[in-house]
Design an enzyme around this catalytic site. Structure first.
Site, PDB file in Angstrom:
ATOM      1  N   THR A 107       0.839  -1.206   0.000  1.00 38.59           N
ATOM      2  CA  THR A 107       0.000   0.000   0.000  1.00 38.59           C
ATOM      3  C   THR A 107       0.872   1.254   0.000  1.00 38.59           C
ATOM      4  O   THR A 107       0.474   2.291  -0.534  1.00 38.59           O
ATOM      5  CB  THR A 107      -0.962   0.031   1.204  1.00 38.59           C
ATOM      6  N   HIS A 167      -0.383 -16.686  -2.925  1.00 38.47           N
ATOM      7  CA  HIS A 167      -1.618 -16.361  -3.634  1.00 38.47           C
ATOM      8  C   HIS A 167      -1.372 -16.098  -5.114  1.00 38.47           C
ATOM      9  O   HIS A 167      -2.230 -15.551  -5.809  1.00 38.47           O
ATOM     10  CB  HIS A 167      -2.309 -15.156  -2.978  1.00 38.47           C
ATOM     11  N   CYS A 213      -2.206 -25.340 -25.978  1.00 42.30           N
ATOM     12  CA  CYS A 213      -3.179 -26.434 -25.982  1.00 42.30           C
ATOM     13  C   CYS A 213      -4.622 -25.986 -26.171  1.00 42.30           C
ATOM     14  O   CYS A 213      -5.523 -26.825 -26.210  1.00 42.30           O
ATOM     15  CB  CYS A 213      -3.056 -27.238 -24.683  1.00 42.30           C
ATOM     16  N   ASN A 269       3.312  -3.833  11.551  1.00 44.50           N
ATOM     17  CA  ASN A 269       2.054  -3.565  10.849  1.00 44.50           C
ATOM     18  C   ASN A 269       1.441  -2.297  11.430  1.00 44.50           C
ATOM     19  O   ASN A 269       1.597  -2.013  12.623  1.00 44.50           O
ATOM     20  CB  ASN A 269       1.080  -4.742  11.030  1.00 44.50           C
TER      21      ASN A 269
END
Length: 251
Positions: free
Chosen positions: A32, A125, A161, A224
């Site tokens: 961010t 992810h 493919c 954090n």
């Protein structure tokens, strides 16, 4: 910088200096500061362009068209993003040899842009900077996908493919990638310090890795801006801007 923040950074420096293996773990907060929006901020653009669930993507051509449209809207919001001081701090720790790799929940590729190799970034992810065929796994560059999509209005098929192409991210309902999960497990099992940077630690199974490291005897540090569910078990918690903390490690 306040005295308390300076003292916390000094403590973190000592902990890293004393550690044999540091496992890095990053979340949206580190990006961010580069201008990449996160999912949970009020009025997040992700709420207006929610990723399409995996099942719908596979079953419906209309869903695939909408998924690509939303992706390119989001890409345009942060296509000029550059690695933050947080990314550069992590890259310096990896370069020092103390951190073999960084485990990340992010899909923006900014760790690689900071100078880390593909082997030094464990992407839980996936990665939104390219696409993969769901059938054969062939990589396709995202610019090629976009040119085709904008010219025809239809997502292209795999050039190898003919299979379905999807952004190389892990969508809701899609199985977690086995190899990155295995590598992450191995790293946190071997570390004696787990450094969490910019993660809310509420998205599982990814958030289980720092807890596992702590339970396995490693020290746990959380950097954090906001409190996390694991703050109480951490050995050191720094609630501050990530760049202000990790810039101390940029070499």
């Amino acid at each position: 910088m306040t005295e308390s923040l300076a003292a916390s950074i000094a403590t973190l420096q000592e902990m890293i200096q004393d550690a044999r293996i540091v496992a890095g773990f990053t979340g949206a907060g580190i990006s961010t500061e580069s201008g990449v929006p996160d999912f949970r901020s009020p009025n997040s653009p992700w709420m207006r362009n929610k990723p399409i669930p995996f099942e719908h993507f596979v079953q419906s051509a209309q869903a695939r068209r909408e998924a690509w449209r939303r992706k390119f809207v989001m890409d345009d919001l942060y296509h000029e993003a550059q690695p933050s001081q947080g990314h550069l701090g992590i890259a310096s720790l990896v370069a020092s040899g103390r951190m073999p790799a960084v485990i990340t929940q992010n899909i923006d590729g900014l760790h690689q842009a900071s100078g880390l190799s593909e082997e030094q970034v464990i992407e839980l992810h996936g990665n939104g900077t390219y696409a993969k065929c769901l059938s054969c796994g062939r990589r396709h560059e995202i610019n090629w996908v976009r040119r085709h999509f904008e010219a025809s209005g239809e997502p292209p098929e795999c050039i190898n493919c003919g299979g379905i192409l999807k952004s190389a991210t892990i969508s809701f309902g899609q199985a977690m990638p086995e190899e990155p999960m295995r590598r992450a497990q191995k790293l946190v099992a071997s570390c004696d310090l787990c450094l969490v940077v910019g993660s809310s630690l509420v998205v599982y199974p990814a958030a289980a890795f720092p807890a596992f490291a702590k339970g396995n005897g490693a020290q746990l540090v959380i950097v954090n801006r906001e409190p996390t569910p694991l703050d109480e078990m951490a050995d050191l918690v720094i609630h501050a801007e990530i760049g202000a903390v990790l810039s101390a490690f940029v070499s």
